[in-house]
Motif scaffolding. Structure first.
Motif, PDB file in Angstrom:
ATOM      1  N   THR A   1       0.826  -1.217   0.047  1.00  9.21           N
ATOM      2  CA  THR A   1      -0.098  -0.135   0.102  1.00  9.21           C
ATOM      3  C   THR A   1       0.907   1.298   0.033  1.00  9.21           C
ATOM      4  N   ALA A   2       2.034   1.306   0.579  1.00  8.74           N
ATOM      5  CA  ALA A   2       2.852   2.252   0.875  1.00  8.74           C
ATOM      6  C   ALA A   2       3.501   2.725  -0.535  1.00  8.74           C
ATOM      7  N   VAL A   3       3.792   1.745  -1.412  1.00 12.26           N
ATOM      8  CA  VAL A   3       4.214   2.130  -2.933  1.00 12.26           C
ATOM      9  C   VAL A   3       3.022   2.785  -3.605  1.00 12.26           C
ATOM     10  N   THR A   4       1.742   2.009  -3.632  1.00 13.37           N
ATOM     11  CA  THR A   4       0.822   2.572  -4.404  1.00 13.37           C
ATOM     12  C   THR A   4       0.453   4.235  -3.677  1.00 13.37           C
ATOM     13  N   ALA A   5       0.566   4.273  -2.206  1.00 15.00           N
ATOM     14  CA  ALA A   5       0.200   5.807  -1.682  1.00 15.00           C
ATOM     15  C   ALA A   5       1.260   6.685  -2.122  1.00 15.00           C
ATOM     16  N   ARG A   6       2.423   6.459  -2.345  1.00 14.87           N
ATOM     17  CA  ARG A   6       3.616   7.400  -2.734  1.00 14.87           C
ATOM     18  C   ARG A   6       3.378   7.784  -4.317  1.00 14.87           C
ATOM     19  N   ILE A   7       3.322   6.769  -5.253  1.00 16.10           N
ATOM     20  CA  ILE A   7       3.358   6.874  -6.663  1.00 16.10           C
ATOM     21  C   ILE A   7       1.940   7.414  -7.235  1.00 16.10           C
ATOM     22  N   GLN A   8       0.892   7.220  -6.646  1.00 18.50           N
ATOM     23  CA  GLN A   8      -0.328   7.524  -7.333  1.00 18.50           C
ATOM     24  C   GLN A   8      -0.432   8.935  -7.839  1.00 18.50           C
ATOM     25  N   ASN A   9      -0.984   9.245  -9.146  1.00 21.52           N
ATOM     26  CA  ASN A   9      -0.789  10.331  -9.692  1.00 21.52           C
ATOM     27  C   ASN A   9       0.228  10.937  -9.823  1.00 21.52           C
ATOM     28  N   THR A  10       1.387   9.896  -9.944  1.00 24.65           N
ATOM     29  CA  THR A  10       2.899  10.233 -10.041  1.00 24.65           C
ATOM     30  C   THR A  10       3.364  11.063  -8.790  1.00 24.65           C
ATOM     31  N   GLY A  11       2.571  10.567  -7.665  1.00 25.30           N
ATOM     32  CA  GLY A  11       3.024  11.487  -6.482  1.00 25.30           C
ATOM     33  C   GLY A  11       2.364  12.900  -6.352  1.00 25.30           C
ATOM     34  N   GLN A  12       1.497  13.105  -7.325  1.00 26.99           N
ATOM     35  CA  GLN A  12       1.086  14.662  -7.091  1.00 26.99           C
ATOM     36  C   GLN A  12      -0.370  14.565  -6.630  1.00 26.99           C
ATOM     37  N   SER A  13      -0.547  14.382  -5.419  1.00 33.82           N
ATOM     38  CA  SER A  13      -1.780  14.368  -4.746  1.00 33.82           C
ATOM     39  C   SER A  13      -1.387  15.105  -3.201  1.00 33.82           C
ATOM     40  N   CYS A  14      -2.340  15.863  -2.752  1.00 31.25           N
ATOM     41  CA  CYS A  14      -2.118  16.349  -1.542  1.00 31.25           C
ATOM     42  C   CYS A  14      -2.158  15.187  -0.149  1.00 31.25           C
ATOM     43  N   ILE A  15      -2.882  14.205  -0.649  1.00 32.71           N
ATOM     44  CA  ILE A  15      -3.018  13.144   0.404  1.00 32.71           C
ATOM     45  C   ILE A  15      -2.305  11.792   0.163  1.00 32.71           C
ATOM     46  N   CYS A  16      -1.217  12.060  -0.894  1.00 28.80           N
ATOM     47  CA  CYS A  16      -0.225  11.162  -0.868  1.00 28.80           C
ATOM     48  C   CYS A  16       0.443  10.708   0.179  1.00 28.80           C
ATOM     49  N   ALA A  17       0.977   9.571   0.525  1.00 33.54           N
ATOM     50  CA  ALA A  17       1.860   9.076   1.513  1.00 33.54           C
ATOM     51  C   ALA A  17       3.095   9.724   1.174  1.00 33.54           C
ATOM     52  N   LYS A  18       3.841  10.762   2.023  1.00 38.01           N
ATOM     53  CA  LYS A  18       5.042  11.373   1.743  1.00 38.01           C
ATOM     54  C   LYS A  18       6.269  10.953   2.326  1.00 38.01           C
ATOM     55  N   ARG A  19       5.861  10.707   3.941  1.00 34.30           N
ATOM     56  CA  ARG A  19       6.737  10.353   4.811  1.00 34.30           C
ATOM     57  C   ARG A  19       6.657   9.095   5.507  1.00 34.30           C
ATOM     58  N   MET A  20       7.284   8.079   5.107  1.00 37.67           N
ATOM     59  CA  MET A  20       7.181   6.851   5.759  1.00 37.67           C
ATOM     60  C   MET A  20       7.858   6.626   7.036  1.00 37.67           C
ATOM     61  N   ILE A  21       6.856   6.748   8.065  1.00 34.74           N
ATOM     62  CA  ILE A  21       7.511   6.659   9.629  1.00 34.74           C
ATOM     63  C   ILE A  21       7.377   5.153  10.266  1.00 34.74           C
ATOM     64  N   VAL A  22       8.657   4.493  10.378  1.00 32.35           N
ATOM     65  CA  VAL A  22       8.704   2.950  10.424  1.00 32.35           C
ATOM     66  C   VAL A  22       9.120   2.666  11.916  1.00 32.35           C
ATOM     67  N   HIS A  23       8.563   1.928  12.638  1.00 31.52           N
ATOM     68  CA  HIS A  23       9.064   1.386  13.934  1.00 31.52           C
ATOM     69  C   HIS A  23      10.593   0.856  13.653  1.00 31.52           C
ATOM     70  N   ALA A  24      11.473   1.264  14.747  1.00 32.23           N
ATOM     71  CA  ALA A  24      12.720   0.840  14.558  1.00 32.23           C
ATOM     72  C   ALA A  24      12.810  -0.839  14.594  1.00 32.23           C
ATOM     73  N   ASP A  25      12.061  -1.630  15.063  1.00 33.35           N
ATOM     74  CA  ASP A  25      12.069  -2.892  15.066  1.00 33.35           C
ATOM     75  C   ASP A  25      11.783  -3.630  13.655  1.00 33.35           C
ATOM     76  N   ILE A  26      11.203  -2.958  13.019  1.00 33.25           N
ATOM     77  CA  ILE A  26      10.969  -3.341  11.414  1.00 33.25           C
ATOM     78  C   ILE A  26      11.367  -2.512  10.461  1.00 33.25           C
ATOM     79  N   TYR A  27      12.316  -1.358  10.891  1.00 36.91           N
ATOM     80  CA  TYR A  27      12.733  -0.540   9.632  1.00 36.91           C
ATOM     81  C   TYR A  27      13.366  -1.164   8.819  1.00 36.91           C
ATOM     82  N   ASP A  28      14.326  -2.042   9.035  1.00 35.98           N
ATOM     83  CA  ASP A  28      15.354  -2.597   7.873  1.00 35.98           C
ATOM     84  C   ASP A  28      14.350  -3.685   7.080  1.00 35.98           C
TER      85      ASP A  28
END
Length: 452
Positions: A248-275
């Motif tokens: 979903t993160a991939v779709t949420a970032r590249i939908q409309n070539t990233g040109q959406s006000c509600i695109c997911a722009k900052r992925m904030i990931v818990h350290a335990d699963i970050y890598d």
């Protein structure tokens, strides 16, 4: 004169004449006159027109979609989906509008009162290019249902879309002046807002445009709704379904070539699963295919213009200069058209101003958070507050996110998207007021109290 430029090829398309001052005056007066009769129509007349407009969008969806592809580079698949969503939006207000406008009885200390929703007059909409049909329909469908009338100042680059929307409304049988496209430039907007015949203004666009419109509306003491930029967080916790979150993160970032006000722009990931997240997210973004927006197997088309692509490239360069690492893509693609590759930035300095900006293109910033409190603090550490997406299967975490993320909207275990039924809008520098649902319908109406 406005000339459409196909961002996939750089070639000029259709041209549209800018309205003269006299032509603008004629249309504003026509809107004023149309309101005098439209305000008196019953709900059945309004809902019938909304349904007829929906039918026009359905019947012409291929042609309408192709105009959007040519003018701003949206893929044909997403353009068709946008046109179909517009038809759904019109039908929603046709079906639910009468109930939304029902009077409400109120008990008072001195007897009783009734709250009634009444129309106000012509509403001016200043709309952007990124969702050129849907942004307009979000204002237009409730405007018609409310008994108001609409005037559209659309983005210069999508005048073909603007003309097509007006065509659909007229073909549906709307009375003259109910909805009109104003092919004008931005420097004419202040005078329109100041015009006594226009009662309110709604804008979707940049912070700068929002401030100018809000200032003009303030001087004229007129109601304004603003939907501005966003730098939406996409937070992933260890309890989440990681594979679904990544997809979903991939779709949420590249939908409309990233040109959406509600695109997911900052992925904030818990350290335990970050890598693990970063590895899977990198693979997903690397597989994104940029290409001909008319092709069925294209994931994303070009950016809307060469200028928009250069803006994103300049932002990436500034972020890298401050110490961030571009680990994937984010580069200008060779050949014709405003294409760039999907990209990922890591090690972004959270305290630097550029990290708090909106990246309006297919490039994600990925951050590591030690725990939920750190994730929420990072999510809120931007001037925007439009949308957010959180991924957790822990009820306590969900409650924290819902209560403490500073945004007008939060999606849980799904990508944020607008729908006709639910209110849409933000806080902070993302604007104020709401579109869609009953709240969007009521924004530009007179809530009159009748005592007795």
């Amino acid at each position: 004169m406005f000339t459409s430029i196909n961002p996939a090829t750089g070639e000029a398309g259709d041209s549209f004449a800018e309205l003269t001052a006299d032509e603008v005056e004629t249309r504003v007066q026509r809107a004023h006159d149309a309101f005098q009769s439209w305000r008196t129509t019953d709900y059945a007349t309004r809902t019938a027109l909304l349904s007829a407009i929906a039918d026009q969008f359905d019947a012409n969806r291929q042609r309408l979609a192709e105009i959007a592809v040519r003018e701003m580079g949206k893929t044909l698949k997403s353009s068709l989906a946008e046109v179909e969503k517009c038809a759904v939006g019109f039908r929603h207000y046709a079906q639910e509008g009468p109930d939304m406008l029902a009077s409400r009885a109120i008990a008072t200390a001195t007897g009783k009162a009734t709250a009634r929703w009444l129309p106000m007059g012509p509403v001016l909409a200043v709309m952007p290019w990124n969702f050129p049909y849907w942004q307009v329909v979000r204002f237009l469908a409730p405007t018609i249902m409310a008994g108001n009338v609409g005037l559209l100042k659309h983005a210069s680059s999508v005048q073909g879309v603007a003309a097509a929307i007006e065509e659909m409304v007229i073909a549906a049988g709307a009375p003259a002046g109910l909805f009109q496209n104003l092919a004008i430039k931005s420097d004419k907007v202040d005078a329109l807002i100041a015009d006594d015949r226009i009662v309110a203004v709604t804008l979707t666009g940049s912070e700068g445009a929002g401030m100018k419109v809000a200032e003009a509306a303030g001087r004229a003491l007129k109601k304004v709704v603003l939907e501005l930029g966003g730098s939406d967080p996409f937070i992933v916790m260890p309890s989440a379904d990681l594979d679904q979150a990544v997809k979903t993160a991939v779709t949420a970032r590249i939908q409309n070539t990233g040109q959406s006000c509600i695109c997911a722009k900052r992925m904030i990931v818990h350290a335990d699963i970050y890598d693990e997240f970063l590895a899977k997210f990198t693979a997903g973004m690397a597989a994104v295919k940029a290409g001909d927006p008319m092709s069925a197997d294209t994931d994303m088309g070009p950016l809307s213009s060469e200028e928009q692509r250069q803006t994103v490239l300049d932002q990436i360069a500034m972020i890298e200069k401050e110490g961030a690492k571009l680990i994937l893509g984010g580069e200008k693609l060779p050949g014709k058209g405003a294409y760039m590759s999907a990209g990922i930035l890591v090690d972004v300095p959270v305290d630097h101003a550029v990290a708090k900006e909106e990246l309006f293109g297919p490039v994600a910033m990925v951050f590591r958070a030690a725990d939920i409190d750190a994730a929420i603090a990072l999510a809120n550490d931007v001037p925007f507050g439009l949308g957010s997406s959180v991924w957790t299967n822990d009820p306590a975490e969900r409650e924290q996110f819902e209560r403490y993320i500073e945004a007008g909207m939060t999606a849980v275990n799904q990508m944020l998207a607008s729908s006709p039924e639910a209110p849409f809008g933000g806080i902070k520098r993302s604007g104020h007021g709401r579109e869609l649902g009953p709240y969007g319908l009521h924004e530009f109406m007179n809530l009159k109290t009748v005592a007795g």
